[in-house]
Design a protein around this motif. Structure first.
Motif, short mmCIF file in Angstrom:
data_model
loop_
_atom_site.label_atom_id
_atom_site.label_comp_id
_atom_site.label_asym_id
_atom_site.label_seq_id
_atom_site.Cartn_x
_atom_site.Cartn_y
_atom_site.Cartn_z
N LYS A 20 0.86 -1.31 -0.02
CA LYS A 20 0.14 0.06 -0.05
C LYS A 20 0.75 1.33 0.01
O LYS A 20 2.27 1.18 0.31
N PRO A 21 0.32 2.22 -0.52
CA PRO A 21 1.34 3.65 -0.58
C PRO A 21 1.75 4.10 0.98
O PRO A 21 2.88 4.48 0.86
N ASP A 22 1.12 3.58 2.03
CA ASP A 22 1.67 3.66 3.43
C ASP A 22 2.69 2.80 3.94
O ASP A 22 3.36 2.65 4.88
N GLY A 23 3.15 1.85 3.00
CA GLY A 23 4.14 0.87 3.07
C GLY A 23 3.40 -0.44 3.73
O GLY A 23 4.26 -1.48 3.74
N SER A 24 2.29 -0.51 4.13
CA SER A 24 1.45 -1.75 4.89
C SER A 24 1.60 -2.77 3.72
O SER A 24 1.14 -2.52 2.56
N VAL A 25 1.50 -3.95 4.40
CA VAL A 25 0.93 -5.13 3.26
C VAL A 25 0.01 -6.08 4.06
O VAL A 25 0.12 -6.38 5.29
N LYS A 26 -1.33 -6.53 3.68
CA LYS A 26 -2.29 -7.17 4.32
C LYS A 26 -1.85 -8.73 3.95
O LYS A 26 -1.64 -9.01 2.76
N VAL A 27 -1.79 -9.44 4.91
CA VAL A 27 -1.73 -10.66 4.91
C VAL A 27 -2.85 -11.53 5.27
O VAL A 27 -3.35 -11.25 6.42
N TYR A 28 -3.65 -12.26 4.52
CA TYR A 28 -4.83 -12.91 4.97
C TYR A 28 -4.62 -14.37 4.69
O TYR A 28 -4.17 -15.20 4.18
N ILE A 29 -5.17 -15.04 6.02
CA ILE A 29 -5.02 -16.37 6.32
C ILE A 29 -6.40 -16.99 6.46
O ILE A 29 -7.36 -16.47 7.15
N CYS A 43 -3.22 -10.16 9.19
CA CYS A 43 -2.17 -9.47 9.77
C CYS A 43 -1.88 -8.28 8.78
O CYS A 43 -1.56 -8.38 7.71
N TRP A 44 -1.50 -7.12 9.59
CA TRP A 44 -0.79 -6.21 8.76
C TRP A 44 0.59 -5.95 9.16
O TRP A 44 1.05 -5.86 10.06
N LEU A 45 1.28 -6.03 7.93
CA LEU A 45 2.72 -5.72 7.99
C LEU A 45 3.12 -4.40 7.51
O LEU A 45 2.51 -3.94 6.81
N PRO A 46 4.50 -3.75 8.14
CA PRO A 46 5.11 -4.55 9.00
C PRO A 46 5.03 -4.35 10.38
O PRO A 46 5.77 -4.76 11.37
N ALA A 55 -12.12 -18.24 14.89
CA ALA A 55 -12.02 -19.70 14.83
C ALA A 55 -10.77 -20.40 14.92
O ALA A 55 -10.71 -21.71 14.82
N TYR A 56 -9.61 -19.58 15.16
CA TYR A 56 -8.48 -20.41 15.35
C TYR A 56 -8.23 -20.33 16.71
O TYR A 56 -8.37 -19.62 17.49
N THR A 57 -7.56 -21.38 17.16
CA THR A 57 -7.15 -21.82 18.44
C THR A 57 -5.79 -20.97 18.83
O THR A 57 -5.15 -20.30 17.86
N ASP A 58 -5.56 -20.60 20.01
CA ASP A 58 -4.49 -19.90 20.54
C ASP A 58 -2.94 -20.55 20.10
O ASP A 58 -2.26 -19.79 19.46
N ALA A 59 -3.18 -21.93 20.06
CA ALA A 59 -2.01 -22.81 19.61
C ALA A 59 -1.82 -22.55 18.12
O ALA A 59 -0.91 -22.27 17.47
N GLU A 60 -2.84 -22.56 17.05
CA GLU A 60 -2.83 -22.34 15.73
C GLU A 60 -2.43 -20.81 15.51
O GLU A 60 -1.52 -20.67 14.64
N MET A 61 -2.73 -19.72 16.15
CA MET A 61 -2.39 -18.50 16.03
C MET A 61 -0.65 -18.20 16.39
O MET A 61 -0.28 -17.52 15.50
N GLU A 62 -0.41 -18.92 17.44
CA GLU A 62 0.87 -18.89 17.78
C GLU A 62 1.74 -19.38 16.59
O GLU A 62 2.86 -18.83 15.83
N TYR A 63 1.22 -20.54 15.91
CA TYR A 63 2.08 -21.14 14.73
C TYR A 63 1.92 -20.02 13.47
O TYR A 63 3.12 -19.65 13.02
N PHE A 64 0.85 -19.40 13.39
CA PHE A 64 0.82 -18.49 12.31
C PHE A 64 1.46 -17.19 12.50
O PHE A 64 2.11 -16.82 11.65
#
Length: 88
Positions: A20-29, A43-46, A55-64
């Motif tokens: 994006k013009p502001d330098g951000s990148v959207k990551v979609y899972i 997730c928005w980078l950087p 619907a993701y568990t805490d463990a799944e989110m840690e992995y992602f």
């Protein structure tokens, strides 16, 4: 526009936007799910700012979170080139 980045063994798809013009990148899972149709997270980078986690568990989110941190430099680079398929 969202570009494919990675498909995991459980059919989880990871895609990213153009930079994006502001330098951000959207990551979609998203992961297909019989109960909720698709589990998903954004997730928005950087900044590594997570939102819309469904619907993701805490463990799944840690992995992602670890997966995205380890690949952020590539995702940001590919976002400037029109995705991995246009990267030379």
């Amino acid at each position: 526009m969202m570009y494919p980045y990675m498909t995991l063994n459980d059919d989880t798809e990871i895609t990213h936007s153009e930079r994006k013009p502001d330098g951000s990148v959207k990551v979609y899972i998203e992961t297909p799910d019989e109960k909720v149709c698709f589990r998903h997270a954004t997730c928005w980078l950087p900044e590594y700012r997570w939102e819309d986690i469904v619907a993701y568990t805490d463990a799944e989110m840690e992995y992602f979170k670890k997966l995205i941190r380890n690949n952020a430099h590539l995702i940001i680079e590919f976002s400037q080139e029109g995705g991995i398929t246009n990267y030379c």
